[in-house]
Motif scaffolding. Sequence first.
Motif, PDB file in Angstrom:
ATOM      1  N   MET A 189     -65.312  46.197   1.160  1.00 33.44           N
ATOM      2  CA  MET A 189     -65.592  46.643  -0.201  1.00 33.44           C
ATOM      3  C   MET A 189     -66.013  45.478  -1.094  1.00 33.44           C
ATOM      4  SD  MET A 189     -61.751  47.204  -1.692  1.00 33.44           S
ATOM      5  CE  MET A 189     -60.551  45.858  -1.793  1.00 33.44           C
ATOM      6  N   TYR A 190     -65.764  44.256  -0.653  1.00 28.65           N
ATOM      7  CA  TYR A 190     -66.085  43.089  -1.472  1.00 28.65           C
ATOM      8  C   TYR A 190     -67.575  42.734  -1.443  1.00 28.65           C
ATOM      9  CZ  TYR A 190     -61.040  42.187  -1.427  1.00 28.65           C
ATOM     10  OH  TYR A 190     -59.676  42.292  -1.573  1.00 28.65           O
ATOM     11  N   TRP A 191     -68.310  43.292  -0.496  1.00 29.43           N
ATOM     12  CA  TRP A 191     -69.671  42.835  -0.265  1.00 29.43           C
ATOM     13  C   TRP A 191     -70.742  43.643  -0.992  1.00 29.43           C
ATOM     14  CZ3 TRP A 191     -68.830  42.231   5.728  1.00 29.43           C
ATOM     15  CH2 TRP A 191     -68.101  41.054   5.947  1.00 29.43           C
ATOM     16  N   VAL A 192     -70.350  44.624  -1.775  1.00 28.82           N
ATOM     17  CA  VAL A 192     -71.304  45.537  -2.409  1.00 28.82           C
ATOM     18  C   VAL A 192     -72.395  44.784  -3.169  1.00 28.82           C
ATOM     19  CG1 VAL A 192     -71.588  47.394  -4.089  1.00 28.82           C
ATOM     20  CG2 VAL A 192     -69.590  47.367  -2.585  1.00 28.82           C
ATOM     21  N   ASP A 193     -72.024  43.797  -3.963  1.00 29.08           N
ATOM     22  CA  ASP A 193     -72.998  43.093  -4.800  1.00 29.08           C
ATOM     23  C   ASP A 193     -73.298  41.672  -4.329  1.00 29.08           C
ATOM     24  OD1 ASP A 193     -73.289  45.238  -6.703  1.00 29.08           O
ATOM     25  OD2 ASP A 193     -71.311  44.705  -7.464  1.00 29.08           O
ATOM     26  N   ASP A 194     -72.807  41.309  -3.140  1.00 28.10           N
ATOM     27  CA  ASP A 194     -72.937  39.921  -2.691  1.00 28.10           C
ATOM     28  C   ASP A 194     -74.085  39.688  -1.712  1.00 28.10           C
ATOM     29  OD1 ASP A 194     -70.712  39.488  -4.177  1.00 28.10           O
ATOM     30  OD2 ASP A 194     -69.344  39.170  -2.506  1.00 28.10           O
ATOM     31  N   ILE A 195     -74.677  40.763  -1.221  1.00 27.72           N
ATOM     32  CA  ILE A 195     -75.621  40.648  -0.109  1.00 27.72           C
ATOM     33  C   ILE A 195     -76.799  39.742  -0.444  1.00 27.72           C
ATOM     34  CG2 ILE A 195     -77.166  41.908   1.436  1.00 27.72           C
ATOM     35  CD1 ILE A 195     -75.258  44.331   1.087  1.00 27.72           C
ATOM     36  N   SER A 196     -77.463  40.014  -1.550  1.00 27.33           N
ATOM     37  CA  SER A 196     -78.661  39.253  -1.905  1.00 27.33           C
ATOM     38  C   SER A 196     -78.343  37.770  -2.099  1.00 27.33           C
ATOM     39  CB  SER A 196     -79.294  39.823  -3.178  1.00 27.33           C
ATOM     40  OG  SER A 196     -80.464  39.122  -3.511  1.00 27.33           O
ATOM     41  N   TYR A 197     -77.243  37.488  -2.783  1.00 21.37           N
ATOM     42  CA  TYR A 197     -76.888  36.092  -3.055  1.00 21.37           C
ATOM     43  C   TYR A 197     -76.553  35.354  -1.757  1.00 21.37           C
ATOM     44  CZ  TYR A 197     -74.647  31.959  -4.922  1.00 21.37           C
ATOM     45  OH  TYR A 197     -74.329  30.645  -5.189  1.00 21.37           O
ATOM     46  N   ALA A 220     -77.956  31.674   2.915  1.00 22.53           N
ATOM     47  CA  ALA A 220     -78.196  31.517   4.355  1.00 22.53           C
ATOM     48  C   ALA A 220     -79.620  31.021   4.612  1.00 22.53           C
ATOM     49  CB  ALA A 220     -77.963  32.844   5.076  1.00 22.53           C
ATOM     50  N   ILE A 221     -80.590  31.607   3.914  1.00 30.69           N
ATOM     51  CA  ILE A 221     -81.984  31.183   4.064  1.00 30.69           C
ATOM     52  C   ILE A 221     -82.139  29.723   3.646  1.00 30.69           C
ATOM     53  CG2 ILE A 221     -84.309  31.504   3.108  1.00 30.69           C
ATOM     54  CD1 ILE A 221     -83.712  34.529   3.051  1.00 30.69           C
ATOM     55  N   ARG A 222     -81.462  29.356   2.578  1.00 24.93           N
ATOM     56  CA  ARG A 222     -81.529  27.964   2.109  1.00 24.93           C
ATOM     57  C   ARG A 222     -80.949  27.008   3.154  1.00 24.93           C
ATOM     58  NH1 ARG A 222     -78.388  25.812  -3.294  1.00 24.93           N
ATOM     59  NH2 ARG A 222     -78.967  23.613  -3.133  1.00 24.93           N
ATOM     60  N   THR A 223     -79.826  27.387   3.746  1.00 21.14           N
ATOM     61  CA  THR A 223     -79.194  26.552   4.767  1.00 21.14           C
ATOM     62  C   THR A 223     -80.100  26.377   5.975  1.00 21.14           C
ATOM     63  OG1 THR A 223     -76.981  27.259   4.063  1.00 21.14           O
ATOM     64  CG2 THR A 223     -77.178  26.334   6.283  1.00 21.14           C
ATOM     65  N   ILE A 224     -80.684  27.468   6.446  1.00 18.95           N
ATOM     66  CA  ILE A 224     -81.585  27.415   7.601  1.00 18.95           C
ATOM     67  C   ILE A 224     -82.855  26.635   7.258  1.00 18.95           C
ATOM     68  CG2 ILE A 224     -83.044  28.843   9.111  1.00 18.95           C
ATOM     69  CD1 ILE A 224     -80.753  30.992   8.851  1.00 18.95           C
ATOM     70  N   LEU A 247     -76.179  22.322  11.787  1.00 11.16           N
ATOM     71  CA  LEU A 247     -76.383  22.988  10.509  1.00 11.16           C
ATOM     72  C   LEU A 247     -75.548  22.306   9.436  1.00 11.16           C
ATOM     73  CD1 LEU A 247     -76.186  26.732  11.593  1.00 11.16           C
ATOM     74  CD2 LEU A 247     -78.128  25.696  10.432  1.00 11.16           C
ATOM     75  N   ASP A 248     -76.099  22.200   8.265  1.00  6.40           N
ATOM     76  CA  ASP A 248     -75.364  21.658   7.123  1.00  6.40           C
ATOM     77  C   ASP A 248     -74.757  22.838   6.364  1.00  6.40           C
ATOM     78  OD1 ASP A 248     -74.327  20.096   5.139  1.00  6.40           O
ATOM     79  OD2 ASP A 248     -76.239  19.629   4.189  1.00  6.40           O
ATOM     80  N   ILE A 249     -73.585  23.268   6.814  1.00  7.97           N
ATOM     81  CA  ILE A 249     -72.937  24.433   6.222  1.00  7.97           C
ATOM     82  C   ILE A 249     -72.411  24.074   4.828  1.00  7.97           C
ATOM     83  CG2 ILE A 249     -71.055  26.114   6.447  1.00  7.97           C
ATOM     84  CD1 ILE A 249     -73.252  26.444   8.522  1.00  7.97           C
ATOM     85  N   MET A 250     -72.782  24.888   3.851  1.00  4.82           N
ATOM     86  CA  MET A 250     -72.324  24.637   2.483  1.00  4.82           C
ATOM     87  C   MET A 250     -70.834  24.939   2.363  1.00  4.82           C
ATOM     88  SD  MET A 250     -75.370  26.383   0.247  1.00  4.82           S
ATOM     89  CE  MET A 250     -77.105  26.024   0.589  1.00  4.82           C
TER      90      MET A 250
END
Length: 336
Positions: free
Chosen positions: A177-185, A190-194, A204-207
């Motif tokens: 239930m915590y992920w409803v508004d978090d997907i895009s961010y 993830a795209i930035r990390t890759i 990988l430089d994991i934030m």
Amino acid sequence: MLSRRLLRIKTVKSLYSYFQSGEDSLSRSEKEFEQSIRKSYELYLMMIALVGEVAEVARERIAIGQAKLMPTEADLNPNRRFVDNRVVARIEGSAALADAMTRYKASWRGQEALMKRLYQDMIAAPYYKRYMEATGQAEEVSEREAFAADRRFVIDFLSTQIEDNEYFEEALEEMSMYWVDDISYCLGLAIRTIGFLNENSEDLDIMPMYKNNEDKEYVETLFRKALVGHEEYFGYIDKFTRNWDFDRIAFMDKLIMLAAITELVQFPTIPVKVTLDEFIEISKYYSTPGSSVFVNGILDRMVVWLTEEGKIAKQGRGLIDTTVAKEKQQHATIHQ
């Protein structure tokens, strides 16, 4: 890392949960709040790992084809460019990602049907076909160019296949239930990390979850002080909304203003303008259509009063400027 904007949103949403549930335990609410932030970071890790899960489906399909009693030429000599993608291999072999996913208990376990659907949609997509058809060309370019093409494909997969994907979003909502508004961010993180990966990257430089300890202390204090001081701060809101029926003001507007007042009063090093801009922006997306104008007007007037009362005391040059707020208030008075 989770931005201050997302941490503010998490605060407002957790305040909403607290008041709607009738919770009376501060410690339980703080643990729940901490869990909501932790889950956002977990989703970031899962977004990075996602392409590897889909690659595993592709490998299984290749193995099934080669195990047929009468395999075709294509079954025996499949195009392996996707499953041998260098960036996918870095992600799957990343010790940093594996350690973080173990620590935060992040996993796609049990989502095999979702991965198969993503795979089927991927192989039908134009970006996938272009990538796979360029196999011969890939053998003629430099390692740097080949790695860049592989990285571009993985980013295309995430930005094209995952962004605004309704069935993927529904699956995540069922998972947490915590992920409803978090997907895009989290997808963007993830795209930035890759995107930082190159052919010479060892891992990988994991934030980290937080930019620094200051951000962690900030959000924990913001939530706690908002809960502890909510009666006093709701009183401030009531003072400046006397021409309104306080009970009929959108509840989310009250909570956004509660969080904003808490930040204004409790954080002497955060500029007033930053606080106002952030929470007014949040009101555009998380409350009613006219909320941003309403919240803006109330907070502008409140900043002037809180400053005059000595309740806002910013430290450092340039951290407070109530001139704009005063001008807005005077302008509104003249035109009433």
